[in-house]
Design a protein around this motif. Structure first.
Motif, short mmCIF file in Angstrom:
data_model
loop_
_atom_site.label_atom_id
_atom_site.label_comp_id
_atom_site.label_asym_id
_atom_site.label_seq_id
_atom_site.Cartn_x
_atom_site.Cartn_y
_atom_site.Cartn_z
N CYS A 286 0.80 -1.22 0.00
CA CYS A 286 0.00 0.00 0.00
C CYS A 286 0.84 1.27 0.00
CB CYS A 286 -0.92 0.00 1.22
SG CYS A 286 -2.13 -1.35 1.19
N ALA B 250 -4.04 -7.77 -2.46
CA ALA B 250 -3.34 -6.49 -2.62
C ALA B 250 -2.26 -6.58 -3.70
CB ALA B 250 -2.72 -6.07 -1.28
N PRO C 164 -7.23 7.40 4.18
CA PRO C 164 -6.19 6.38 4.31
C PRO C 164 -5.28 6.59 5.50
CG PRO C 164 -6.38 7.09 2.03
CD PRO C 164 -7.23 8.01 2.85
N ARG D 19 -2.33 -4.11 -6.81
CA ARG D 19 -1.20 -3.19 -7.01
C ARG D 19 -0.53 -3.41 -8.36
NH1 ARG D 19 1.84 0.48 -3.69
NH2 ARG D 19 2.94 1.68 -5.26
N LEU E 17 -6.67 1.34 -2.46
CA LEU E 17 -6.14 0.12 -1.85
C LEU E 17 -5.76 0.30 -0.39
CD1 LEU E 17 -5.31 -2.82 -2.07
CD2 LEU E 17 -3.14 -2.08 -3.06
N PRO E 18 -5.06 1.40 -0.01
CA PRO E 18 -4.75 1.53 1.42
C PRO E 18 -6.00 1.56 2.28
CG PRO E 18 -3.43 3.06 0.15
CD PRO E 18 -4.44 2.46 -0.80
#
Length: 187
Positions: free
Chosen positions: A54, A174, A119, A178, A73-74
């Motif tokens: 992240c 993740a 985040p 990513r 994503l974070p």
């Protein structure tokens, strides 16, 4: 964070760096450590991997349609794992009976809303829970300490093993997100 990604200022979540506990000392410890240190080290490695996956992502929309979710994503990774840490360690192992971290304005429990997520806040909560978990694990007299969820009983040994599994699954997700987002791979 607003859902209007075009006006949002770029923000990068400040995450612990991968290897915050040195990789070389972790590897040496794993090869000769007792069971508790080995399980705790593997769990920390999974946490470090999540942080690495992240790191550097912003809340700004991605350049192609439908990819804005990947930028979050974070916010999508930290909150669920903060809740998992809280649930298994504070509630099951330590019997605290704590409710979730996120609430509606009226004070009732709310699911984490990634569309309005911050985040920085999400990962601050996650880091605090990880620190608290480390303290609980270190203070436990043995891996045979038992926690309860209703009628079910779980040993600290089982909980640590389950958490390694839980993080590994989330890290796999993740990793795919990513790589799709910006091509970053590793761990």
């Amino acid at each position: 964070m607003t859902d209007d990604q075009t006006t949002a200022a770029p923000r990068t979540a400040t995450l612990p760096t991968a290897g915050s506990r040195t990789a070389s000392s972790r590897t040496t410890t794993l090869r000769t450590a007792d069971e508790r240190a080995t399980l705790a080290s593997f769990l920390d490695h999974q946490r470090d991997t999540l942080a690495m996956k992240c790191a550097g992502l912003t809340a700004v929309a991605a350049p192609h349609p439908g990819a804005g979710a990947f930028r979050a994503l974070p916010a999508r990774a930290g909150p669920p794992l903060a809740e998992v840490e809280r649930s298994w360690f504070r509630n099951v192992l330590d019997g605290e009976g704590r409710r979730g971290f996120w609430k509606h304005p009226d004070g009732t429990f709310a699911e984490f809303d990634v569309e309005t997520a911050d985040p920085e806040e999400a990962f601050a909560v996650w880091r605090r829970e990880c620190d608290h978990t480390r303290e609980l694990v270190a203070a436990a007299p043995s891996l045979d300490v038992l926690g309860h969820h209703g009628e079910e009983v779980f040993s600290l040994r089982w909980i640590l093993t389950h958490m390694i599994e839980e993080y590994a699954r989330h890290n796999g997700h993740a990793d795919l997100l990513r790589e799709h987002l910006d091509g970053t791979t590793g761990e």
